[in-house]
Design a protein around this motif. Structure first.
Motif, short mmCIF file in Angstrom:
data_model
loop_
_atom_site.label_atom_id
_atom_site.label_comp_id
_atom_site.label_asym_id
_atom_site.label_seq_id
_atom_site.Cartn_x
_atom_site.Cartn_y
_atom_site.Cartn_z
N LYS A 16 -39.37 65.35 6.75
CA LYS A 16 -38.50 66.10 7.67
C LYS A 16 -37.88 67.35 7.06
CE LYS A 16 -34.69 62.80 7.16
NZ LYS A 16 -33.87 61.87 7.91
N VAL A 37 -43.55 62.48 11.43
CA VAL A 37 -42.53 62.64 10.40
C VAL A 37 -42.20 61.25 9.87
CG1 VAL A 37 -40.26 63.59 9.85
CG2 VAL A 37 -41.63 64.61 11.71
N GLU A 73 -37.26 68.61 10.77
CA GLU A 73 -36.17 67.79 11.31
C GLU A 73 -35.43 68.48 12.45
OE1 GLU A 73 -32.58 65.01 9.63
OE2 GLU A 73 -33.04 66.85 8.51
N GLN A 78 -36.75 62.83 17.71
CA GLN A 78 -36.21 61.83 16.80
C GLN A 78 -36.32 60.41 17.32
OE1 GLN A 78 -32.32 63.04 15.52
NE2 GLN A 78 -33.12 64.87 14.54
#
Length: 149
Positions: A16, A37, A73, A78
């Motif tokens: 990330k 990721v 990131e 996420q």
């Protein structure tokens, strides 16, 4: 059939803290539309996000940001949706539809990454099965026609 039998085991991964440009370069190098990721937790690669080619376009290019200055990131999804390796194909299809995703990282019982299942993988499997069925039907029709003549 469990998803572990058809998922791609060669998953393109990134950390990330790497740049968005690095993610784009990986996608180009490996001819894929996403990078997963991951974080290393006690020697296990755990999926923590995903960046797709669409993310690059919508979150970076379309708003004219500098991808070299952004980390993965900052643009990754996420809430990565994963699926257990023993899950059946039809359950996976329903899950993809329910979650509105085209890609599912496949994980083991510890949450460790073992592969990725894509819509393309499923479509390929289904088309092969339909082709096999159509060949069966054709053979039966030919056999029946031979008997009648």
């Amino acid at each position: 059939m469990p998803v572990s039998e058809i998922c791609n085991r060669e998953v393109v991964v990134i950390q990330k803290n790497e740049s968005v440009v690095d993610a784009a370069k990986l996608m180009r190098k490996h001819h894929v539309g996403d990078v997963l990721v991951v974080e290393d937790r006690a020697g296990i690669r755990i999926p923590v996000g995903i960046v797709t080619d669409r993310d690059l376009v919508m979150e970076v290019l379309a708003v004219e940001l500098d991808g070299a200055c952004l980390t993965v990131e900052e643009i990754m999804e996420q809430e990565v949706v994963t699926i257990q390796e023993g899950t059946g194909i039809f359950e996976a299809i329903q899950y993809m539809r329910q979650k509105a995703v085209r890609r599912l990282p496949v994980v083991n019982n510890q949450g460790g990454l073992i592969g990725i299942l894509t819509l393309d993988d499923i479509l390929e499997l289904l088309s092969e099965e339909l082709l096999a069925l159509s060949h069966l039907v054709r053979r039966e029709q030919q056999k029946e026609a031979k008997i009648r003549s």
